[in-house]
Design a protein around this motif. Structure first.
Motif, mmCIF file in Angstrom:
data_model
loop_
_atom_site.group_PDB
_atom_site.id
_atom_site.type_symbol
_atom_site.label_atom_id
_atom_site.label_comp_id
_atom_site.label_asym_id
_atom_site.label_seq_id
_atom_site.Cartn_x
_atom_site.Cartn_y
_atom_site.Cartn_z
ATOM 1 N N SER A 33 0.859 -1.032 0.491
ATOM 2 C CA SER A 33 -0.341 0.100 -0.123
ATOM 3 C C SER A 33 0.646 1.712 -0.212
ATOM 4 N N ARG A 53 -8.499 7.676 7.917
ATOM 5 C CA ARG A 53 -8.019 6.289 7.231
ATOM 6 C C ARG A 53 -9.451 5.747 6.509
ATOM 7 N N ARG A 55 -10.003 2.158 4.733
ATOM 8 C CA ARG A 55 -9.440 1.012 4.440
ATOM 9 C C ARG A 55 -10.161 -0.047 3.611
ATOM 10 N N LEU A 96 -6.231 -6.965 2.540
ATOM 11 C CA LEU A 96 -6.503 -6.081 3.168
ATOM 12 C C LEU A 96 -5.763 -4.823 3.125
ATOM 13 N N ASP A 98 -5.160 -0.995 3.612
ATOM 14 C CA ASP A 98 -5.453 0.248 5.194
ATOM 15 C C ASP A 98 -4.555 0.818 4.805
ATOM 16 N N TRP A 99 -4.854 2.583 4.084
ATOM 17 C CA TRP A 99 -3.873 3.953 4.300
ATOM 18 C C TRP A 99 -4.420 4.343 5.367
ATOM 19 N N ASP A 100 -3.326 4.665 5.949
ATOM 20 C CA ASP A 100 -3.920 5.374 7.504
ATOM 21 C C ASP A 100 -2.925 6.861 7.481
ATOM 22 N N ASP A 131 -8.323 -11.794 7.555
ATOM 23 C CA ASP A 131 -8.159 -10.737 7.237
ATOM 24 C C ASP A 131 -7.462 -10.356 8.400
ATOM 25 N N ASP A 137 -13.434 -4.805 15.136
ATOM 26 C CA ASP A 137 -13.428 -4.738 14.570
ATOM 27 C C ASP A 137 -15.178 -4.374 13.645
ATOM 28 N N LEU A 139 -14.901 -3.183 10.361
ATOM 29 C CA LEU A 139 -14.998 -3.844 9.022
ATOM 30 C C LEU A 139 -15.767 -5.447 8.562
ATOM 31 N N HIS A 145 -13.987 0.814 4.964
ATOM 32 C CA HIS A 145 -14.226 1.664 6.852
ATOM 33 C C HIS A 145 -13.247 2.787 6.597
#
Lengths: 246, 280
Positions: A33, A53, A55, A96, A98-100, A131, A137, A139, A145
Protein backbone atom coordinates in the motif's frame (compact mmCIF):
# COMPACT_ATOMS: atom_id res chain seq x y z
CA UNK A 1 1.04 -13.68 0.40
CA UNK A 2 3.73 -15.85 -1.16
CA UNK A 3 4.62 -15.73 -4.84
CA UNK A 4 2.83 -18.33 -6.89
CA UNK A 5 4.93 -20.46 -9.20
CA UNK A 6 1.71 -21.79 -10.65
CA UNK A 7 0.63 -18.31 -11.60
CA UNK A 8 3.95 -17.59 -13.25
CA UNK A 9 3.82 -20.79 -15.22
CA UNK A 10 0.25 -20.20 -16.29
CA UNK A 11 0.96 -16.68 -17.44
CA UNK A 12 4.05 -17.74 -19.34
CA UNK A 13 2.21 -20.58 -21.00
CA UNK A 14 -0.67 -18.31 -21.92
CA UNK A 15 1.51 -15.82 -23.67
CA UNK A 16 3.52 -18.49 -25.44
CA UNK A 17 0.28 -20.05 -26.66
CA UNK A 18 -0.65 -16.77 -28.31
CA UNK A 19 2.34 -17.04 -30.56
CA UNK A 20 4.12 -13.97 -29.28
CA UNK A 21 7.07 -15.89 -28.01
CA UNK A 22 8.28 -19.36 -27.35
CA UNK A 23 9.25 -18.18 -23.91
CA UNK A 24 7.58 -15.53 -21.80
CA UNK A 25 9.92 -14.03 -19.23
CA UNK A 26 8.27 -13.15 -15.98
CA UNK A 27 9.31 -11.17 -12.95
CA UNK A 28 7.95 -11.11 -9.43
CA UNK A 29 7.46 -7.70 -7.90
CA UNK A 30 6.40 -6.85 -4.36
CA UNK A 31 3.15 -5.00 -3.92
CA UNK A 32 2.49 -2.64 -1.00
CA UNK A 33 0.00 0.00 0.00
CA UNK A 34 1.19 3.54 -0.64
CA UNK A 35 2.25 5.42 2.48
CA UNK A 36 1.64 8.99 3.56
CA UNK A 37 -1.47 11.06 4.06
CA UNK A 38 -4.34 10.91 1.63
CA UNK A 39 -5.04 14.02 -0.39
CA UNK A 40 -7.50 16.53 0.98
CA UNK A 41 -10.61 16.61 -1.22
CA UNK A 42 -12.80 19.58 -1.96
CA UNK A 43 -16.16 18.19 -2.91
CA UNK A 44 -18.84 19.32 -5.32
CA UNK A 45 -20.82 20.56 -2.32
CA UNK A 46 -17.96 22.64 -1.01
CA UNK A 47 -16.70 20.44 1.81
CA UNK A 48 -12.98 20.16 2.43
CA UNK A 49 -12.54 16.56 3.48
CA UNK A 50 -9.52 15.12 5.23
CA UNK A 51 -9.43 11.34 5.16
CA UNK A 52 -7.75 10.01 8.27
CA UNK A 53 -8.05 6.34 7.35
CA UNK A 54 -9.38 4.33 4.43
CA UNK A 55 -9.47 0.56 4.52
CA UNK A 56 -10.80 -1.71 1.80
CA UNK A 57 -11.03 -5.47 1.39
CA UNK A 58 -10.08 -6.60 -2.10
CA UNK A 59 -8.93 -9.72 -3.91
CA UNK A 60 -7.21 -10.96 -7.03
CA UNK A 61 -5.19 -8.04 -8.29
CA UNK A 62 -4.68 -8.26 -12.07
CA UNK A 63 -2.28 -6.23 -14.16
CA UNK A 64 -3.11 -5.62 -17.80
CA UNK A 65 -1.26 -4.77 -20.96
CA UNK A 66 -2.87 -3.36 -24.07
CA UNK A 67 -4.61 -6.14 -25.90
CA UNK A 68 -6.00 -6.16 -29.39
CA UNK A 69 -6.78 -2.64 -30.43
CA UNK A 70 -10.41 -2.05 -31.20
CA UNK A 71 -12.26 0.92 -32.55
CA UNK A 72 -13.34 2.79 -29.47
CA UNK A 73 -14.76 6.22 -29.06
CA UNK A 74 -12.11 8.90 -28.91
CA UNK A 75 -11.80 10.23 -25.40
CA UNK A 76 -13.27 7.18 -23.74
CA UNK A 77 -9.95 6.06 -22.45
CA UNK A 78 -7.57 8.02 -20.35
CA UNK A 79 -4.55 6.57 -18.58
CA UNK A 80 -5.32 3.28 -16.94
CA UNK A 81 -8.70 2.84 -18.52
CA UNK A 82 -7.83 0.08 -20.95
CA UNK A 83 -10.68 -2.12 -19.87
CA UNK A 84 -10.05 -4.39 -22.84
CA UNK A 85 -6.43 -5.08 -21.97
CA UNK A 86 -5.01 -8.54 -21.59
CA UNK A 87 -4.18 -9.77 -18.12
CA UNK A 88 -0.43 -10.35 -18.02
CA UNK A 89 0.23 -10.05 -14.31
CA UNK A 90 -1.52 -11.18 -11.19
CA UNK A 91 -1.48 -11.30 -7.44
CA UNK A 92 -4.23 -13.75 -6.56
CA UNK A 93 -5.78 -13.95 -3.14
CA UNK A 94 -7.34 -11.68 -0.55
CA UNK A 95 -5.69 -8.56 0.79
CA UNK A 96 -6.83 -5.84 3.15
CA UNK A 97 -5.48 -2.44 2.15
CA UNK A 98 -5.08 0.12 4.94
CA UNK A 99 -4.27 3.72 4.10
CA UNK A 100 -3.92 5.39 7.49
CA UNK A 101 -1.44 8.14 6.70
CA UNK A 102 1.53 6.11 7.92
CA UNK A 103 4.01 3.98 6.07
CA UNK A 104 2.82 1.63 3.40
CA UNK A 105 2.39 -2.03 4.22
CA UNK A 106 3.38 -5.09 2.22
CA UNK A 107 0.44 -6.72 0.46
CA UNK A 108 2.07 -9.55 -1.42
CA UNK A 109 4.02 -10.37 -4.56
CA UNK A 110 2.72 -10.05 -8.10
CA UNK A 111 3.90 -12.14 -11.03
CA UNK A 112 4.18 -10.20 -14.26
CA UNK A 113 5.11 -11.12 -17.80
CA UNK A 114 7.48 -8.47 -19.11
CA UNK A 115 5.68 -5.82 -21.10
CA UNK A 116 4.13 -2.37 -21.12
CA UNK A 117 1.37 -2.28 -18.53
CA UNK A 118 -1.56 0.04 -18.79
CA UNK A 119 -4.08 -0.89 -16.14
CA UNK A 120 -4.98 -2.85 -13.05
CA UNK A 121 -8.12 -4.64 -11.93
CA UNK A 122 -9.24 -6.09 -8.62
CA UNK A 123 -12.34 -7.45 -6.99
CA UNK A 124 -14.07 -5.96 -3.97
CA UNK A 125 -15.15 -8.29 -1.18
CA UNK A 126 -16.34 -8.22 2.41
CA UNK A 127 -13.64 -8.35 5.08
CA UNK A 128 -13.68 -11.61 7.02
CA UNK A 129 -11.91 -13.57 9.70
CA UNK A 130 -9.03 -14.30 7.36
CA UNK A 131 -8.01 -10.66 7.32
CA UNK A 132 -6.57 -10.74 10.81
CA UNK A 133 -8.97 -8.17 12.20
CA UNK A 134 -9.99 -7.99 15.83
CA UNK A 135 -13.34 -9.57 16.49
CA UNK A 136 -14.84 -6.16 17.24
CA UNK A 137 -13.34 -4.43 14.22
CA UNK A 138 -16.18 -2.58 12.47
CA UNK A 139 -14.85 -3.49 9.04
CA UNK A 140 -15.69 -7.17 9.51
CA UNK A 141 -18.44 -8.06 7.07
CA UNK A 142 -18.06 -4.84 5.09
CA UNK A 143 -15.95 -3.72 2.15
CA UNK A 144 -14.87 -0.19 3.10
CA UNK A 145 -14.21 1.61 6.38
CA UNK A 146 -13.50 5.29 5.92
CA UNK A 147 -12.96 7.89 8.62
CA UNK A 148 -12.19 11.58 8.39
CA UNK A 149 -13.39 15.10 8.88
CA UNK A 150 -15.42 17.24 6.49
CA UNK A 151 -15.16 20.99 6.97
CA UNK A 152 -17.43 23.70 5.62
CA UNK A 153 -18.29 27.21 6.74
CA UNK A 154 -16.08 26.87 9.79
CA UNK A 155 -17.78 23.73 11.07
CA UNK A 156 -16.17 20.32 11.39
CA UNK A 157 -18.13 17.16 10.63
CA UNK A 158 -16.19 14.08 11.70
CA UNK A 159 -17.47 10.96 10.00
CA UNK A 160 -17.18 7.18 10.11
CA UNK A 161 -18.43 5.22 7.10
CA UNK A 162 -18.91 1.50 6.52
CA UNK A 163 -19.73 0.58 2.96
CA UNK A 164 -20.89 -2.66 1.37
CA UNK A 165 -20.58 -3.71 -2.25
CA UNK A 166 -22.30 -6.63 -3.91
CA UNK A 167 -20.27 -9.82 -4.09
CA UNK A 168 -18.23 -10.01 -7.24
CA UNK A 169 -18.08 -6.29 -7.88
CA UNK A 170 -14.91 -5.71 -9.80
CA UNK A 171 -12.89 -2.57 -10.35
CA UNK A 172 -11.55 -2.52 -13.89
CA UNK A 173 -9.02 -0.06 -15.20
CA UNK A 174 -7.15 1.44 -12.25
CA UNK A 175 -4.19 3.43 -13.43
CA UNK A 176 -1.02 1.36 -13.80
CA UNK A 177 1.47 2.57 -16.38
CA UNK A 178 4.80 0.82 -16.22
CA UNK A 179 7.14 -0.92 -18.59
CA UNK A 180 8.20 -4.11 -16.85
CA UNK A 181 11.44 -5.71 -17.97
CA UNK A 182 13.39 -8.72 -16.82
CA UNK A 183 15.52 -6.27 -14.80
CA UNK A 184 12.55 -4.76 -12.95
CA UNK A 185 12.75 -4.96 -9.17
CA UNK A 186 10.63 -2.06 -7.97
CA UNK A 187 7.85 -2.31 -5.45
CA UNK A 188 4.38 -1.55 -6.81
CA UNK A 189 2.44 0.77 -4.53
CA UNK A 190 -1.33 0.70 -4.50
CA UNK A 191 -2.66 4.17 -3.71
CA UNK A 192 -6.11 5.58 -3.09
CA UNK A 193 -6.80 8.96 -4.61
CA UNK A 194 -9.73 10.77 -2.95
CA UNK A 195 -9.50 13.26 -5.81
CA UNK A 196 -9.56 12.08 -9.42
CA UNK A 197 -6.73 14.09 -11.02
CA UNK A 198 -8.24 13.69 -14.48
CA UNK A 199 -11.84 14.77 -13.98
CA UNK A 200 -11.55 16.42 -10.57
CA UNK A 201 -14.33 14.43 -8.91
CA UNK A 202 -13.89 13.18 -5.36
CA UNK A 203 -14.97 10.09 -3.51
CA UNK A 204 -17.12 12.33 -1.29
CA UNK A 205 -19.09 14.08 -4.04
CA UNK A 206 -22.80 14.23 -3.32
CA UNK A 207 -22.42 13.85 0.46
CA UNK A 208 -23.92 16.76 2.40
CA UNK A 209 -22.27 16.02 5.72
CA UNK A 210 -24.00 18.87 7.56
CA UNK A 211 -27.40 17.43 6.70
CA UNK A 212 -26.64 13.94 7.99
CA UNK A 213 -27.66 12.70 11.42
CA UNK A 214 -24.95 12.51 14.06
CA UNK A 215 -24.34 10.47 17.18
CA UNK A 216 -24.55 12.22 20.55
CA UNK A 217 -20.81 12.67 20.26
CA UNK A 218 -21.28 14.59 17.01
CA UNK A 219 -20.02 11.85 14.68
CA UNK A 220 -21.64 11.35 11.30
CA UNK A 221 -22.09 7.60 10.93
CA UNK A 222 -22.71 6.40 7.40
CA UNK A 223 -24.01 2.86 7.38
CA UNK A 224 -25.51 0.41 4.86
CA UNK A 225 -29.19 0.99 4.25
CA UNK A 226 -28.95 4.76 4.17
CA UNK A 227 -29.08 7.05 1.17
CA UNK A 228 -25.72 8.53 2.20
CA UNK A 229 -24.23 5.04 2.06
CA UNK A 230 -25.61 4.54 -1.43
CA UNK A 231 -24.30 7.90 -2.57
CA UNK A 232 -20.85 7.34 -1.08
CA UNK A 233 -20.26 3.89 -2.48
CA UNK A 234 -20.76 4.91 -6.10
CA UNK A 235 -17.69 7.10 -6.61
CA UNK A 236 -15.43 5.23 -4.19
CA UNK A 237 -15.65 2.05 -6.29
CA UNK A 238 -14.57 3.67 -9.55
CA UNK A 239 -11.19 3.24 -11.19
CA UNK A 240 -10.62 6.99 -11.10
CA UNK A 241 -9.62 6.77 -7.48
CA UNK A 242 -6.98 4.06 -7.48
CA UNK A 243 -3.51 3.92 -8.92
CA UNK A 244 -0.70 1.41 -8.86
CA UNK A 245 2.73 2.98 -9.22
CA UNK A 246 6.39 2.12 -8.58
CA UNK B 1 -20.89 7.84 -27.83
CA UNK B 2 -20.13 5.01 -25.52
CA UNK B 3 -17.84 2.11 -26.10
CA UNK B 4 -16.95 -0.76 -23.87
CA UNK B 5 -15.58 -4.21 -23.99
CA UNK B 6 -15.85 -7.42 -22.09
CA UNK B 7 -13.49 -10.32 -22.24
CA UNK B 8 -13.41 -13.84 -21.03
CA UNK B 9 -10.73 -16.45 -21.04
CA UNK B 10 -10.75 -18.77 -24.03
CA UNK B 11 -11.07 -22.50 -23.43
CA UNK B 12 -7.98 -24.37 -24.49
CA UNK B 13 -9.69 -27.71 -24.92
CA UNK B 14 -11.62 -26.60 -27.98
CA UNK B 15 -8.47 -25.44 -29.74
CA UNK B 16 -6.72 -28.71 -28.98
CA UNK B 17 -9.66 -30.67 -30.31
CA UNK B 18 -9.63 -28.65 -33.52
CA UNK B 19 -5.94 -29.23 -34.00
CA UNK B 20 -6.34 -32.93 -33.47
CA UNK B 21 -9.07 -33.21 -36.08
CA UNK B 22 -7.13 -31.25 -38.66
CA UNK B 23 -4.09 -33.38 -38.02
CA UNK B 24 -6.04 -36.60 -38.57
CA UNK B 25 -7.53 -35.51 -41.91
CA UNK B 26 -9.98 -37.52 -44.00
CA UNK B 27 -13.15 -35.87 -42.75
CA UNK B 28 -15.95 -34.71 -45.05
CA UNK B 29 -17.28 -31.18 -45.53
CA UNK B 30 -20.78 -30.41 -44.33
CA UNK B 31 -23.08 -27.56 -43.47
CA UNK B 32 -22.98 -24.99 -40.71
CA UNK B 33 -26.34 -23.50 -39.81
CA UNK B 34 -26.48 -20.32 -37.74
CA UNK B 35 -29.69 -19.63 -35.83
CA UNK B 36 -30.89 -16.91 -33.50
CA UNK B 37 -33.14 -17.68 -30.54
CA UNK B 38 -34.63 -15.64 -27.72
CA UNK B 39 -35.57 -18.55 -25.46
CA UNK B 40 -38.73 -18.69 -23.37
CA UNK B 41 -38.04 -15.41 -21.60
CA UNK B 42 -38.53 -13.59 -24.90
CA UNK B 43 -41.00 -15.88 -26.64
CA UNK B 44 -43.20 -16.58 -23.60
CA UNK B 45 -42.28 -13.98 -21.04
CA UNK B 46 -40.45 -13.50 -17.78
CA UNK B 47 -42.56 -14.82 -14.89
CA UNK B 48 -42.97 -12.90 -11.66
CA UNK B 49 -41.09 -15.64 -9.84
CA UNK B 50 -37.93 -14.56 -11.67
CA UNK B 51 -38.25 -10.88 -10.77
CA UNK B 52 -37.35 -9.78 -7.25
CA UNK B 53 -40.16 -7.25 -6.97
CA UNK B 54 -42.88 -9.47 -8.36
CA UNK B 55 -43.43 -7.95 -11.80
CA UNK B 56 -43.89 -10.22 -14.80
CA UNK B 57 -42.84 -9.10 -18.25
CA UNK B 58 -43.99 -10.10 -21.71
CA UNK B 59 -42.52 -8.97 -24.98
CA UNK B 60 -44.89 -8.18 -27.81
CA UNK B 61 -41.92 -7.61 -30.06
CA UNK B 62 -38.21 -8.20 -29.55
CA UNK B 63 -36.59 -7.05 -32.75
CA UNK B 64 -32.93 -7.57 -33.53
CA UNK B 65 -30.88 -6.63 -36.56
CA UNK B 66 -28.32 -9.40 -36.58
CA UNK B 67 -25.64 -10.59 -38.98
CA UNK B 68 -21.92 -10.55 -39.59
CA UNK B 69 -21.73 -14.20 -38.57
CA UNK B 70 -18.31 -15.80 -38.76
CA UNK B 71 -16.99 -19.22 -37.90
CA UNK B 72 -13.57 -20.78 -38.03
CA UNK B 73 -12.16 -24.23 -37.35
CA UNK B 74 -8.97 -23.23 -35.58
CA UNK B 75 -6.76 -20.21 -36.09
CA UNK B 76 -5.20 -21.39 -39.31
CA UNK B 77 -8.39 -22.27 -41.16
CA UNK B 78 -10.31 -20.08 -43.57
CA UNK B 79 -13.02 -18.05 -41.91
CA UNK B 80 -16.58 -18.75 -42.98
CA UNK B 81 -18.75 -15.69 -43.07
CA UNK B 82 -22.30 -14.60 -43.71
CA UNK B 83 -21.84 -10.86 -43.86
CA UNK B 84 -25.43 -9.79 -44.43
CA UNK B 85 -27.88 -8.60 -41.79
CA UNK B 86 -31.44 -9.75 -41.16
CA UNK B 87 -34.14 -8.52 -38.84
CA UNK B 88 -35.91 -10.99 -36.58
CA UNK B 89 -38.72 -10.67 -34.09
CA UNK B 90 -37.60 -13.05 -31.39
CA UNK B 91 -40.91 -12.71 -29.54
CA UNK B 92 -42.62 -14.79 -32.22
CA UNK B 93 -42.89 -18.44 -31.16
CA UNK B 94 -40.35 -20.73 -32.77
CA UNK B 95 -41.14 -23.92 -30.94
CA UNK B 96 -37.75 -23.83 -29.29
CA UNK B 97 -35.82 -23.91 -32.54
CA UNK B 98 -35.10 -20.25 -33.07
CA UNK B 99 -34.76 -18.87 -36.56
CA UNK B 100 -32.16 -19.54 -39.24
CA UNK B 101 -29.86 -16.59 -39.80
CA UNK B 102 -27.51 -18.21 -42.32
CA UNK B 103 -26.52 -21.54 -43.82
CA UNK B 104 -22.91 -22.05 -44.85
CA UNK B 105 -21.00 -24.74 -46.69
CA UNK B 106 -18.40 -25.78 -44.18
CA UNK B 107 -15.12 -27.62 -44.70
CA UNK B 108 -14.53 -30.42 -42.26
CA UNK B 109 -13.17 -29.42 -38.91
CA UNK B 110 -14.05 -28.55 -35.37
CA UNK B 111 -15.40 -25.04 -35.31
CA UNK B 112 -14.14 -23.37 -32.17
CA UNK B 113 -14.44 -19.75 -33.26
CA UNK B 114 -17.79 -18.08 -33.76
CA UNK B 115 -19.02 -14.54 -33.78
CA UNK B 116 -21.92 -12.32 -34.76
CA UNK B 117 -23.00 -8.72 -34.63
CA UNK B 118 -26.06 -6.80 -33.56
CA UNK B 119 -26.09 -3.51 -35.42
CA UNK B 120 -28.33 -1.05 -37.20
CA UNK B 121 -28.16 -1.80 -40.92
CA UNK B 122 -30.09 0.07 -43.56
CA UNK B 123 -29.70 -2.82 -46.00
CA UNK B 124 -30.89 -5.50 -43.59
CA UNK B 125 -33.48 -7.87 -44.99
CA UNK B 126 -36.47 -9.35 -43.17
CA UNK B 127 -35.94 -12.52 -41.21
CA UNK B 128 -39.22 -13.39 -39.58
CA UNK B 129 -40.14 -9.82 -38.63
CA UNK B 130 -43.15 -8.10 -40.07
CA UNK B 131 -42.44 -5.67 -42.89
CA UNK B 132 -43.69 -2.69 -40.89
CA UNK B 133 -41.41 -3.58 -37.99
CA UNK B 134 -38.45 -4.03 -40.32
CA UNK B 135 -39.06 -0.65 -41.90
CA UNK B 136 -39.50 1.04 -38.54
CA UNK B 137 -36.35 -0.47 -37.08
CA UNK B 138 -34.27 0.60 -40.06
CA UNK B 139 -35.81 4.06 -40.18
CA UNK B 140 -35.00 4.59 -36.50
CA UNK B 141 -31.44 3.34 -36.94
CA UNK B 142 -31.90 0.77 -34.20
CA UNK B 143 -30.24 -2.60 -33.78
CA UNK B 144 -32.57 -3.73 -31.01
CA UNK B 145 -36.12 -2.71 -30.16
CA UNK B 146 -38.22 -4.18 -27.38
CA UNK B 147 -41.93 -3.59 -26.99
CA UNK B 148 -43.83 -5.12 -24.12
CA UNK B 149 -45.75 -4.93 -20.90
CA UNK B 150 -44.89 -5.44 -17.26
CA UNK B 151 -47.64 -6.51 -14.89
CA UNK B 152 -47.96 -6.74 -11.13
CA UNK B 153 -51.45 -7.26 -9.82
CA UNK B 154 -53.63 -4.58 -11.31
CA UNK B 155 -50.65 -2.44 -12.31
CA UNK B 156 -49.34 -2.47 -15.83
CA UNK B 157 -46.47 -0.58 -17.42
CA UNK B 158 -45.87 -0.57 -21.15
CA UNK B 159 -42.53 0.04 -22.76
CA UNK B 160 -41.15 0.56 -26.26
CA UNK B 161 -37.38 1.01 -26.24
CA UNK B 162 -35.03 1.19 -29.19
CA UNK B 163 -31.25 0.99 -29.10
CA UNK B 164 -28.84 2.19 -31.77
CA UNK B 165 -25.90 0.23 -30.36
CA UNK B 166 -23.58 -1.97 -32.35
CA UNK B 167 -22.52 -5.04 -30.39
CA UNK B 168 -19.78 -7.18 -31.90
CA UNK B 169 -19.47 -10.66 -30.40
CA UNK B 170 -16.27 -12.53 -31.15
CA UNK B 171 -14.53 -15.65 -29.87
CA UNK B 172 -17.77 -17.17 -28.65
CA UNK B 173 -17.46 -20.49 -26.81
CA UNK B 174 -18.32 -23.19 -29.34
CA UNK B 175 -16.99 -26.55 -30.35
CA UNK B 176 -18.89 -28.15 -33.22
CA UNK B 177 -17.38 -30.78 -35.49
CA UNK B 178 -18.28 -30.89 -39.16
CA UNK B 179 -17.66 -34.27 -40.76
CA UNK B 180 -20.18 -34.70 -43.53
CA UNK B 181 -23.00 -33.49 -41.30
CA UNK B 182 -24.98 -30.35 -40.52
CA UNK B 183 -24.20 -28.58 -37.28
CA UNK B 184 -26.11 -25.70 -35.75
CA UNK B 185 -24.61 -22.79 -33.85
CA UNK B 186 -27.17 -20.67 -32.04
CA UNK B 187 -26.81 -16.98 -31.30
CA UNK B 188 -28.82 -16.87 -28.09
CA UNK B 189 -30.33 -13.59 -26.92
CA UNK B 190 -30.97 -13.24 -23.20
CA UNK B 191 -33.79 -10.71 -23.02
CA UNK B 192 -34.02 -10.82 -19.23
CA UNK B 193 -30.70 -9.00 -18.96
CA UNK B 194 -32.49 -5.76 -19.77
CA UNK B 195 -34.00 -5.99 -16.29
CA UNK B 196 -30.71 -6.54 -14.43
CA UNK B 197 -30.55 -4.30 -11.38
CA UNK B 198 -26.78 -4.02 -11.34
CA UNK B 199 -24.22 -3.43 -14.07
CA UNK B 200 -21.21 -4.82 -12.24
CA UNK B 201 -22.33 -7.42 -9.69
CA UNK B 202 -21.57 -11.05 -10.45
CA UNK B 203 -25.17 -12.12 -9.87
CA UNK B 204 -27.59 -9.24 -10.40
CA UNK B 205 -31.29 -9.66 -9.85
CA UNK B 206 -34.09 -8.96 -12.29
CA UNK B 207 -36.15 -6.00 -11.14
CA UNK B 208 -38.78 -3.67 -12.52
CA UNK B 209 -39.84 -1.42 -9.62
CA UNK B 210 -37.47 1.41 -10.44
CA UNK B 211 -38.38 1.20 -14.13
CA UNK B 212 -42.04 1.51 -13.21
CA UNK B 213 -41.25 4.40 -10.89
CA UNK B 214 -39.66 6.25 -13.80
CA UNK B 215 -43.09 6.89 -15.31
CA UNK B 216 -43.28 10.67 -15.28
CA UNK B 217 -39.70 11.11 -14.01
CA UNK B 218 -38.96 13.63 -16.75
CA UNK B 219 -41.81 15.88 -15.66
CA UNK B 220 -44.34 14.39 -18.02
CA UNK B 221 -47.69 13.12 -16.81
CA UNK B 222 -47.48 9.49 -15.74
CA UNK B 223 -49.38 7.46 -18.31
CA UNK B 224 -48.48 3.82 -17.70
CA UNK B 225 -45.89 3.89 -20.44
CA UNK B 226 -42.20 4.30 -19.56
CA UNK B 227 -40.12 5.98 -22.23
CA UNK B 228 -36.35 6.26 -22.69
CA UNK B 229 -36.59 9.95 -21.76
CA UNK B 230 -38.24 9.07 -18.46
CA UNK B 231 -35.65 6.40 -17.75
CA UNK B 232 -32.89 8.88 -18.54
CA UNK B 233 -34.41 11.22 -15.96
CA UNK B 234 -34.31 8.54 -13.27
CA UNK B 235 -31.17 9.38 -11.31
CA UNK B 236 -29.42 6.47 -9.66
CA UNK B 237 -27.15 8.31 -7.25
CA UNK B 238 -28.98 7.40 -4.05
CA UNK B 239 -30.16 3.97 -5.15
CA UNK B 240 -28.97 0.96 -3.22
CA UNK B 241 -29.18 -1.19 -6.32
CA UNK B 242 -28.13 -0.35 -9.89
CA UNK B 243 -24.45 -0.08 -9.10
CA UNK B 244 -22.34 0.78 -12.14
CA UNK B 245 -18.76 0.55 -10.87
CA UNK B 246 -16.49 2.60 -13.10
CA UNK B 247 -18.95 2.85 -15.95
CA UNK B 248 -19.90 6.36 -16.94
CA UNK B 249 -23.57 5.85 -16.17
CA UNK B 250 -25.75 7.77 -13.75
CA UNK B 251 -29.31 7.13 -14.94
CA UNK B 252 -31.55 4.15 -15.51
CA UNK B 253 -31.59 4.42 -19.30
CA UNK B 254 -27.82 4.18 -19.19
CA UNK B 255 -27.99 0.93 -17.23
CA UNK B 256 -30.57 -0.61 -19.55
CA UNK B 257 -28.60 0.45 -22.62
CA UNK B 258 -25.47 -1.03 -21.08
CA UNK B 259 -27.24 -4.35 -20.67
CA UNK B 260 -27.82 -4.54 -24.43
CA UNK B 261 -24.13 -5.38 -24.58
CA UNK B 262 -24.78 -8.42 -22.39
CA UNK B 263 -27.72 -9.88 -24.33
CA UNK B 264 -25.70 -11.95 -26.77
CA UNK B 265 -24.66 -15.51 -25.92
CA UNK B 266 -24.09 -18.68 -27.88
CA UNK B 267 -25.71 -22.11 -27.72
CA UNK B 268 -27.79 -21.13 -24.71
CA UNK B 269 -25.54 -20.15 -21.84
CA UNK B 270 -22.23 -19.98 -23.72
CA UNK B 271 -20.33 -16.71 -23.56
CA UNK B 272 -18.32 -14.70 -26.03
CA UNK B 273 -14.79 -13.86 -24.99
CA UNK B 274 -14.67 -10.52 -26.72
CA UNK B 275 -17.63 -8.15 -26.89
CA UNK B 276 -17.26 -4.64 -28.30
CA UNK B 277 -20.05 -2.13 -27.88
CA UNK B 278 -20.28 1.20 -29.65
CA UNK B 279 -22.96 3.72 -30.42
CA UNK B 280 -25.60 5.31 -28.24
Amino acid sequence: MRPSATTAAALAAALAACGQSTEAPTVMLPVASAGGPLAVATTDLGYEVTTTRLRVAIADLELTIAGEQHAVAAGFYHPGHHAGGDVAGAMPGNVLVDWDGGDGRALGVATLIVGAYQGANFRFRAADGGDGLATDDPLLGHTFHVTGVARKDGADHPFDALLDLAAGTTLVGAVFELVVTEASTETLHLAARPVDPTAGGTIYDGLDFAALATTPAGLVEIRPGSTAHNVFRRPIQTHDHYVLHP
Amino acid sequence: MRASSHRRSRPLTAALAASALVACGGAEPGTLEVTVYGEDFIEVGIPASEVVDGWSVTFDRFLVSIGGATAQAGHGADELSAPGYRIFDLARPSGGAGYVLATLDAPAGTYDHFGYVLRPDASATPGNARAADVDALKAAGHSVRVVGTATRGADTIEFDWGFALTVVHRHCEVSHTVDGNTVTIEATIHGDHLLYDDAVAAEPDLAFDLIAAADGADGSTPDGRVTPAELAAQDLTGQERYQVGSLDIDDLWGVISHQVGTLGHVDGEGHCEDIQVSGT
